[in-house]
Write a protein that holds these residues in place. Sequence first.
Motif, short mmCIF file in Angstrom:
data_model
loop_
_atom_site.label_atom_id
_atom_site.label_comp_id
_atom_site.label_asym_id
_atom_site.label_seq_id
_atom_site.Cartn_x
_atom_site.Cartn_y
_atom_site.Cartn_z
N CYS A 54 0.84 -1.31 0.11
CA CYS A 54 -0.01 -0.06 -0.02
C CYS A 54 0.89 1.37 0.04
O CYS A 54 0.39 2.31 -0.50
N GLN A 55 1.93 1.25 0.47
CA GLN A 55 2.88 2.42 0.47
C GLN A 55 3.45 2.86 -1.03
O GLN A 55 3.76 1.65 -1.58
N ALA A 56 3.35 3.94 -1.43
CA ALA A 56 2.98 5.18 -0.96
C ALA A 56 1.55 5.31 -0.99
O ALA A 56 0.92 5.77 0.27
N PRO A 100 8.03 -5.98 -4.60
CA PRO A 100 8.76 -4.90 -5.27
C PRO A 100 9.67 -4.50 -4.37
O PRO A 100 10.58 -3.54 -4.91
N TYR A 101 9.71 -4.68 -2.82
CA TYR A 101 10.70 -3.95 -2.20
C TYR A 101 11.38 -5.23 -1.50
O TYR A 101 11.22 -6.18 -1.44
N GLY A 102 12.59 -4.43 -0.83
CA GLY A 102 13.42 -5.25 0.07
C GLY A 102 12.66 -5.88 1.36
O GLY A 102 12.38 -7.03 1.77
N GLY A 103 11.92 -4.73 1.91
CA GLY A 103 11.29 -5.16 2.98
C GLY A 103 10.03 -3.83 3.21
O GLY A 103 10.17 -3.04 2.79
N MET A 104 9.06 -4.37 3.63
CA MET A 104 7.95 -3.22 4.13
C MET A 104 7.37 -3.21 5.47
O MET A 104 7.30 -4.49 5.89
N GLU A 105 7.60 -2.29 6.20
CA GLU A 105 7.57 -2.29 7.66
C GLU A 105 5.69 -2.24 8.10
O GLU A 105 5.28 -1.59 9.12
N ASN A 106 5.24 -3.29 7.52
CA ASN A 106 3.68 -3.35 7.88
C ASN A 106 3.67 -3.84 9.43
O ASN A 106 4.64 -4.66 9.99
N ALA A 158 16.48 -5.34 10.53
CA ALA A 158 16.78 -4.07 11.44
C ALA A 158 16.24 -3.00 10.80
O ALA A 158 15.55 -2.41 11.64
N HIS A 159 16.24 -2.98 9.72
CA HIS A 159 15.51 -1.73 9.04
C HIS A 159 14.01 -1.70 9.23
O HIS A 159 13.47 -0.58 9.87
N GLU A 160 13.49 -2.62 8.97
CA GLU A 160 11.96 -2.75 9.05
C GLU A 160 11.48 -2.65 10.50
O GLU A 160 10.33 -2.20 10.88
N LEU A 161 12.50 -3.39 11.47
CA LEU A 161 12.11 -3.28 12.91
C LEU A 161 12.12 -1.98 13.27
O LEU A 161 11.33 -1.41 14.10
N ALA A 162 13.15 -1.12 12.74
CA ALA A 162 13.31 0.15 13.12
C ALA A 162 12.28 1.10 12.91
O ALA A 162 11.74 1.95 13.68
N HIS A 163 11.63 0.82 11.83
CA HIS A 163 10.31 1.53 11.50
C HIS A 163 9.25 1.32 12.39
O HIS A 163 8.49 2.46 12.62
N SER A 164 9.30 0.28 13.59
CA SER A 164 8.24 0.27 14.47
C SER A 164 8.39 1.39 15.44
O SER A 164 7.40 1.86 16.13
N ASN A 214 10.35 9.53 8.03
CA ASN A 214 10.25 8.05 8.15
C ASN A 214 11.52 7.38 7.71
O ASN A 214 12.24 6.70 8.74
N GLU A 215 11.97 7.74 6.61
CA GLU A 215 13.28 6.80 5.99
C GLU A 215 14.66 7.39 6.55
O GLU A 215 15.39 6.56 6.98
N GLY A 216 14.75 8.46 6.90
CA GLY A 216 16.29 8.92 7.60
C GLY A 216 16.28 8.78 8.88
O GLY A 216 17.45 7.90 9.35
N PRO A 266 15.87 10.74 0.65
CA PRO A 266 15.41 10.52 2.27
C PRO A 266 16.01 9.67 3.23
O PRO A 266 16.37 10.17 4.32
N TYR A 267 16.73 8.51 2.77
CA TYR A 267 17.21 7.65 3.40
C TYR A 267 18.45 8.13 3.88
O TYR A 267 19.13 8.31 5.06
N GLU A 268 19.58 8.57 2.92
CA GLU A 268 20.86 8.74 3.14
C GLU A 268 21.25 10.20 3.58
O GLU A 268 22.08 10.46 4.38
N1 BES Z 1 8.93 1.54 3.50
C1 BES Z 1 10.24 1.11 2.83
C2 BES Z 1 9.70 0.69 1.56
C3 BES Z 1 8.77 1.43 0.69
C4 BES Z 1 9.35 3.02 0.59
C5 BES Z 1 7.66 1.16 0.01
C6 BES Z 1 8.42 3.70 -0.22
C7 BES Z 1 7.14 2.12 -0.71
C8 BES Z 1 7.36 3.34 -0.79
C9 BES Z 1 11.01 -0.21 3.55
O1 BES Z 1 10.99 0.37 4.82
C10 BES Z 1 12.23 0.22 2.95
O2 BES Z 1 12.78 1.20 3.04
N2 BES Z 1 13.00 -0.92 2.45
C11 BES Z 1 14.16 -1.06 2.00
C12 BES Z 1 15.03 -1.64 2.92
C13 BES Z 1 16.48 -1.31 3.01
C14 BES Z 1 16.52 0.08 3.19
C15 BES Z 1 17.12 -1.91 3.99
C16 BES Z 1 14.22 -1.95 0.49
O3 BES Z 1 13.15 -2.08 0.10
O4 BES Z 1 15.05 -1.61 -0.23
#
Ligand code: BES
Length: 613
Positions: free
Chosen positions: A130-132, A276-282, A304-310, A327-329, A392-394
Amino acid sequence: MPRVDPHSYTDSTHPVTTHISLSFYFDFPSSTILATALLSLSAPHSGAFTVDSRSLSISAVVDPVTFVALPFTLEPVSSDAVLGQAVTVTLSNQSQLLFIFKTSPSSSALQWLSPPQTFNKSVPFVYTQCQAIHARSIFPCQDTPAARIKYSAKLNIPQYLSAVMAARHVNRRDPVSGESNGACDDSLWCGEGRTVEEFVMEQPVPPYLFAFAVGELGFRELGPRTKVYSEAVPEMLDAAAREFAGAEEMIKVGEGLFGPYDWERFDLLVLPPSFPYGGMENPRMVFLTPTVIKGDASGAQVVAHELAHSWTGNLITNKTNEHFWLNEGFTTYAERRIVEIVQGKERAVLNIGIGWRGLVEDVERFKDNMEFTKLKNNQQGIDPDDVYSSVPYEKGYQFLWRIERQIGRPAFDEFLKKYIAAFKFQSIDTETFLDFLKANVPGIEDHIDLKLWTEGTGIPPDAMEPASDIYAKILSLANEFKSGRIPNEDEVSNWGGQEWELYIENLPKSIEASQVLALDARYRLSESKDYEVKVAFLQLAISSRCSNYYNEVEKTLKEVGRMKYLRPLYTALVQGPGKEEEKIFAKRLFLEACSCYHPIAQGVVEAILAKHM
Ligand code: BES
Ligand code: ZN
């Protein structure tokens, strides 16, 4: 009508939805969900009430108390390609409204896998992303993270399947067998061969965290609050259980750093390779790509990343996608603090280094569109999936690391805990964060240019590359490659996937085809089981016009749907002059592979191809 979010039709003068009660009937043969959604509002309302939708067929909106039909209008499909279709219902003092509707097989949030597309090959599978802004393609809602909702859901599915959700499971009714732990009084709804699974989400969450999966699922117990689920294939479940064995330890580390884990369960769901993603923090159940299961515990970084989103994202959420860095930073920062404790400082430094490289590259990629190199940016008319990047992440990570360097780690740790406690279960913007920072770290603005960091383009001068002996050694080896030197076996004997990834990504963008072949002859990077390494290498090979690897590129693009791999490979194929053959190749590949990609990934690849055709 004043909008609260450039990505939603939600009107700031309307009440907000506080609860949604959903009933879904999954019709696998037609890839649709027949559904009702009962929205409860924060206050009774009269006049227009607007929600978001995309590709939904709404047959009626009803007052659930009087059963009187409520007039509604649905915007034409073409009116806004990014937002979807506004649905405006005319209310007369109702505080609840019931939508009766059906999803479309092309719902952008849903991937319907036919039995041959699954691992077991015998039964279908469906899951959400569902994101975004895709929740609106499953049910009508005020689809903005500014408005949090609680929900309950009844999923009516074929009896031989099971369902999981990012919510608490409360019941499974199997009325036909008579063994249910809850009777079903509606024979149509619970007809023969069907089962109803019930869930509740009692904590208010942004709609983008709505999630389910339905299929033939199995699980393994990992710890007191963690199970790992996947398609019910014993070898897959065993491999996942080994990979994620450290989950409970990680949760404890997270709690030590950021405060109590507020979501009760931390389950994991490993999806098919098209995820489509590595992980999603549902919440309560993180969704993961199977590509992180490599047998070397490296999937731990994604967990660790998806857990941190908690804490950062799910507890404190960005108000709109223009503040996505909140969120991501923060999560990237929190992820690396967890990694540092669980896997050691050296591992964290490599991650920071890989991130730094990604940031430098994305800032370069956006050189004609510098808006998206800003932490806080303007997304009016922009599809957030189109501007997804490591910025936004880095850059977010770098900003927080800069603050940590200024005030020292103990003070920053205390600040973080206080920030999380102050804003939990809220959705905030950049200004709210900055005000809180200035109030709690008096004088910080005299040392750090907060405006430059949050509103300026590019990488601020006080950002920093990480430092360690191993990191420096890898970069110097990558540099020596320019004069033709390939590292010898001794130098790489203890390298894992991340070391190789860092090395390849620091090589020149394009090298001689003979050098590509020589490097691969020595280290077989094109055959790596680690997709990070393999894709980095294949990208280098394509950019270096080394066509020997096109079979491997084809294989890769047909076996995974993670956008982190699709984006660079398709882009490398079609970008640049004189790429006619590659463009034909890319187009053919996409036509053959796209039915296996999630709709979001299909859209992203289509955009890449359209830009360069
Ligand atoms: N929330 C994101 C995935 C996401 C971002 C889905 C924007 C839809 C829109 C998730 O937490 C994420 O950042 N996943 C990364 C993991 C990585 C940074 C360890 C990924 O999918 O690569
Ligand atoms: Zn994330």
